[in-house]
Enzyme design. Structure first.
Site, PDB file in Angstrom:
ATOM      1  N   SER A 239      56.853   9.170   7.142  1.00 24.68           N
ATOM      2  CA  SER A 239      56.581   9.934   5.815  1.00 24.68           C
ATOM      3  C   SER A 239      55.424  10.942   6.374  1.00 24.68           C
ATOM      4  O   SER A 239      55.815  12.093   6.308  1.00 24.68           O
ATOM      5  CB  SER A 239      55.778   8.945   4.903  1.00 24.68           C
ATOM      6  OG  SER A 239      55.534   9.541   3.760  1.00 24.68           O
ATOM      7  N   ASP A 264      58.090   9.004  13.541  1.00 34.15           N
ATOM      8  CA  ASP A 264      58.757  10.250  13.173  1.00 34.15           C
ATOM      9  C   ASP A 264      57.738  11.625  13.097  1.00 34.15           C
ATOM     10  O   ASP A 264      58.046  12.486  13.366  1.00 34.15           O
ATOM     11  CB  ASP A 264      59.710  10.326  12.242  1.00 34.15           C
ATOM     12  CG  ASP A 264      60.480  11.748  12.040  1.00 34.15           C
ATOM     13  OD1 ASP A 264      61.025  12.155  13.367  1.00 34.15           O
ATOM     14  OD2 ASP A 264      60.620  12.277  11.216  1.00 34.15           O
ATOM     15  N   GLU A 269      50.504  15.871  14.908  1.00 33.68           N
ATOM     16  CA  GLU A 269      51.345  16.776  15.552  1.00 33.68           C
ATOM     17  C   GLU A 269      51.578  18.243  15.536  1.00 33.68           C
ATOM     18  O   GLU A 269      52.265  19.047  15.963  1.00 33.68           O
ATOM     19  CB  GLU A 269      52.789  16.296  14.577  1.00 33.68           C
ATOM     20  CG  GLU A 269      52.613  16.758  13.147  1.00 33.68           C
ATOM     21  CD  GLU A 269      54.035  15.906  12.484  1.00 33.68           C
ATOM     22  OE1 GLU A 269      54.020  14.870  12.526  1.00 33.68           O
ATOM     23  OE2 GLU A 269      54.702  17.087  11.537  1.00 33.68           O
ATOM     24  N   GLN A 302      61.942  14.661  12.841  1.00 29.39           N
ATOM     25  CA  GLN A 302      63.260  15.295  12.889  1.00 29.39           C
ATOM     26  C   GLN A 302      64.185  14.408  11.650  1.00 29.39           C
ATOM     27  O   GLN A 302      65.459  14.536  11.567  1.00 29.39           O
ATOM     28  CB  GLN A 302      64.089  15.277  14.042  1.00 29.39           C
ATOM     29  CG  GLN A 302      64.427  13.583  14.556  1.00 29.39           C
ATOM     30  CD  GLN A 302      65.428  13.476  15.743  1.00 29.39           C
ATOM     31  OE1 GLN A 302      64.640  13.427  17.145  1.00 29.39           O
ATOM     32  NE2 GLN A 302      66.591  13.442  15.627  1.00 29.39           N
TER      33      GLN A 302
HETATM   34  P1  NAI Z   1      58.735  10.674  -3.795  1.00 24.13           P
HETATM   35  O1  NAI Z   1      57.647  11.540  -4.558  1.00 24.13           O
HETATM   36  O2  NAI Z   1      60.078  10.522  -4.591  1.00 24.13           O
HETATM   37  O3  NAI Z   1      58.276   9.207  -3.667  1.00 24.13           O
HETATM   38  C1  NAI Z   1      56.923   8.725  -3.165  1.00 24.13           C
HETATM   39  C2  NAI Z   1      56.519   7.516  -3.831  1.00 24.13           C
HETATM   40  O4  NAI Z   1      55.183   7.056  -3.423  1.00 24.13           O
HETATM   41  C3  NAI Z   1      56.378   7.652  -5.256  1.00 24.13           C
HETATM   42  O5  NAI Z   1      57.183   6.508  -5.959  1.00 24.13           O
HETATM   43  C4  NAI Z   1      54.919   7.379  -5.641  1.00 24.13           C
HETATM   44  O6  NAI Z   1      54.689   6.508  -6.675  1.00 24.13           O
HETATM   45  C5  NAI Z   1      54.615   6.353  -4.350  1.00 24.13           C
HETATM   46  N1  NAI Z   1      53.432   6.348  -4.094  1.00 24.13           N
HETATM   47  C6  NAI Z   1      52.166   7.245  -4.265  1.00 24.13           C
HETATM   48  N2  NAI Z   1      50.991   6.566  -3.927  1.00 24.13           N
HETATM   49  C7  NAI Z   1      51.458   5.501  -3.558  1.00 24.13           C
HETATM   50  C8  NAI Z   1      50.362   4.297  -2.762  1.00 24.13           C
HETATM   51  N3  NAI Z   1      49.274   4.660  -2.463  1.00 24.13           N
HETATM   52  N4  NAI Z   1      51.103   3.368  -1.928  1.00 24.13           N
HETATM   53  C9  NAI Z   1      52.510   3.410  -2.120  1.00 24.13           C
HETATM   54  N5  NAI Z   1      53.329   4.104  -2.685  1.00 24.13           N
HETATM   55  C10 NAI Z   1      52.636   5.399  -3.296  1.00 24.13           C
HETATM   56  O7  NAI Z   1      58.918  11.153  -2.361  1.00 24.13           O
HETATM   57  P2  NAI Z   1      59.985  11.137  -1.516  1.00 24.13           P
HETATM   58  O8  NAI Z   1      61.042  12.404  -1.767  1.00 24.13           O
HETATM   59  O9  NAI Z   1      60.768   9.758  -1.438  1.00 24.13           O
HETATM   60  O10 NAI Z   1      59.393  11.376   0.017  1.00 24.13           O
HETATM   61  C11 NAI Z   1      58.554  10.260   0.573  1.00 24.13           C
HETATM   62  C12 NAI Z   1      57.550  11.336   1.647  1.00 24.13           C
HETATM   63  O11 NAI Z   1      58.341  11.285   2.681  1.00 24.13           O
HETATM   64  C13 NAI Z   1      57.046  12.395   1.356  1.00 24.13           C
HETATM   65  O12 NAI Z   1      55.618  12.510   0.544  1.00 24.13           O
HETATM   66  C14 NAI Z   1      56.963  13.081   2.823  1.00 24.13           C
HETATM   67  O13 NAI Z   1      55.457  13.049   3.286  1.00 24.13           O
HETATM   68  C15 NAI Z   1      57.796  12.206   3.484  1.00 24.13           C
HETATM   69  N6  NAI Z   1      59.093  13.041   3.968  1.00 24.13           N
HETATM   70  C16 NAI Z   1      59.170  12.894   5.452  1.00 24.13           C
HETATM   71  C17 NAI Z   1      60.234  13.669   6.103  1.00 24.13           C
HETATM   72  C18 NAI Z   1      60.437  13.568   7.558  1.00 24.13           C
HETATM   73  O14 NAI Z   1      61.102  14.463   7.951  1.00 24.13           O
HETATM   74  N7  NAI Z   1      59.990  12.844   8.350  1.00 24.13           N
HETATM   75  C19 NAI Z   1      61.108  14.695   5.021  1.00 24.13           C
HETATM   76  C20 NAI Z   1      60.910  14.496   3.666  1.00 24.13           C
HETATM   77  C21 NAI Z   1      59.815  13.695   3.397  1.00 24.13           C
END
Ligand code: NAI
Length: 337
Positions: A239, A264, A269, A302
C-alpha cells in the site's frame, strides 16, 4: 490544453501516446503532452510555466511551496496518475485554486495479484530456490513452506484492492479476517468476517495492508502491533511505505516474531525507487539491513505495473483533464479527504 508529466519513464510515454491514439474519439488527442524524466520539485516546477495541467507521480513531493510555484505559473489542475494522493498537499492546492484529480481505480488486480505473488514467493522461498538452481544447488534445506489452505489471512483495508486480494486468498481455502472502518458485504459473501485490528493481528498467519496512508494510519504497524501478531506471521505491504515502522520490523525479524516480510513500498523509498542506483553505494542503512534477511522480499513499488493498469491510468488521467475542462465530474480529491 497542455499537460506536463513529471517523473515519466518510457513506459509512461508509450501508455499515454497509445491512450491518445485509442481515445481519439474522446478527444484525448487534443491534449498536448510534454514528458519530463525528472521529478517535480520546487526547482523544476518553474518548467511548468504556462502549463494548465501538471501530472506528477507518487514520489514527486507536491508540497505547498511546489504548489505555490505551479499556481504562479498558471497551473490549474494537478492530474495525479495514481490512486494514492498522500504525496500532495491537497489543502495547499485548494488554497492556491488548483484542483487535484486522481485515478481512483485502474487495475485492482495488478496490486492484489502482486501481493499474492509476494506471499507465494516468501512462503515457498521461490526467490532463493531460483538462485540455488542457477548455481547448480538442487538441495531443499531451508526451503520448507506451509500450505496456504486452512490458514488465516488478515486484510487491513477492504477497498477496491483489498477486496480483490480477499477474493483470491479465499479461493486458496484460507479464512479471511478483515479490518476496515467501513464494512463491505463482499467479505461475508466470501465466508470472511470483520474483526477489530487487534483481533486480526492476533489471529492472522498472513497480514496484508491495503489501506491508505494518512496521519492516522502512519506506522499502523509498529512495535506494539508487531508484538501482538502471531509469532512467525507474514506481513505484506503493497500500500504505502509509511504504514510500517521499518526499524520496528527489523527488530521483529531479528527476534523471529515476524516470520516473513514482503514490501513493495518503503517509507523512505522517495530518493531511490523508480531509478537505477546499481552503480552506487546504498546509503540507506535501514533498507540495506532489510535486504540482508533471507525471509524478506522487496520489490520497488511495482505492484501497479501491468499493461492493463498503465493503459487505464493513462486513459483516466486524460479523461479527467478533459472532464475538468468541461466542468464535468472528474475524480476530484477533496481537501479534507
Ligand atoms: P480504496 O480507497 O478503494 O480502499 C481503501 C480502503 O481502506 C477503504 O475501504 C477505507 O475505508 C479503508 N481504510 C481507511 N482507513 C483505514 C484504516 N485505518 N484501517 C483499515 N482500513 C482503512 O483504495 P484502493 O484502490 O483499494 O487502494 C489501497 C491503497 O493501495 C491506496 O491507498 C494506495 O496507497 C495503495 N496502492 C499501491 C499501489 C502500488 O503500486 N503498490 C498501486 C495502487 C494503490
Amino acid at each position: 490544453m497542455r499537460m506536463m508529466l513529471f517523473s515519466s519513464r518510457p513506459y509512461d510515454v508509450e501508455s499515454f501516446r497509445s491512450a491518445q491514439a485509442e481515445g481519439a474519439q474522446a478527444g484525448f488527442g487534443a491534449i498536448e503532452l510534454a514528458f519530463n524524466e525528472f521529478r517535480l520539485d520546487e526547482r523544476t516546477a518553474k518548467l511548468a510555466e504556462g502549463v494548465q495541467v501538471v501530472c506528477p507521480f507518487v514520489n514527486d513531493g507536491v508540497n505547498a511551496a511546489v504548489i505555490e510555484r505551479l499556481a504562479a505559473g498558471g497551473t490549474r489542475l494537478l492530474a495525479l496518475r495514481s490512486a494514492g494522493y498522500n504525496h500532495v498537499d491537497v489543502a495547499a492546492a485548494a488554497r492556491a485554486g488548483i484542483v487535484v484529480v486522481r485515478v481512483p481505480a485502474y487495475s485492482p488486480y495488478a496490486v492484489a495479484e502482486h501481493a499474492v505473488g509476494m506471499i507465494l514467493t516468501l512462503n515457498r522461498r521461490l526467490h532463493r530456490a531460483n538462485n540455488r538452481t542457477r548455481e547448480g544447488d538442487f538441495s531443499l534445506n531451508g526451503l520448507l513452506g506451509f500450505d496456504l489452505h486452512g490458514k488465516t489471512v488478515g486484510v487491513v483495508g477492504t477497498g477496491t484492492i483489498g477486496r480483490v486480494f480477499a477474493r483470491i486468498m479465499a479461493s486458496f481455502g484460507t479464512t479471511v479476517l478483515a479490518y476496515d472502518p467501513f464494512e463491505h458485504p463482499e467479505i461475508a459473501a466470501l465466508g470472511g468476517r470483520y474483526v477489530s485490528l487487534d483481533t486480526l493481528l492476533a489471529s492472522a498467519d498472513i497480514v496484508s495492508l491495503h489501506c491508505p496512508l494518512m496521519p492516522s494510519t502512519r506506522h499502523l504497524i509498529r512495535e506494539s502491533s508487531l508484538a501482538s501478531m502471531k509469532p512467525g506471521a507474514m506481513l505484506i505491504n503493497t500500500s504505502r511505505g509509511g504504514l510500517v515502522d521499518s526499524l520496528a520490523v527489523i527488530d521483529a525479524l531479528k527476534s523471529g516474531q515476524l516470520g516473513h516480510l514482503g514490501l513493495d513500498v518503503y517509507e523512505e523509498e522517495g530518493p531511490l525507487y523508480f531509478e537505477d542506483h546499481s552503480d552506487e553505494l546504498l546509503l540507506d542503512d535501514v533498507l540495506a539491513r532489510l535486504l540482508t534477511f533471507p525471509n524478506v522480499l522487496i520489490t520497488a513499488h511495482q505492484a501497479f505495473f501491468t499493461r492493463e493498469a498503465l493503459a487505464q491510468i493513462a486513459a483516466t488521467t486524460l479523461s479527467n483533464a478533459l472532464a475538468w475542462q468541461r466542468g464535468a465530474p472528474c475524480n476530484v480529491v477533496e481537501p479534507d479527504a
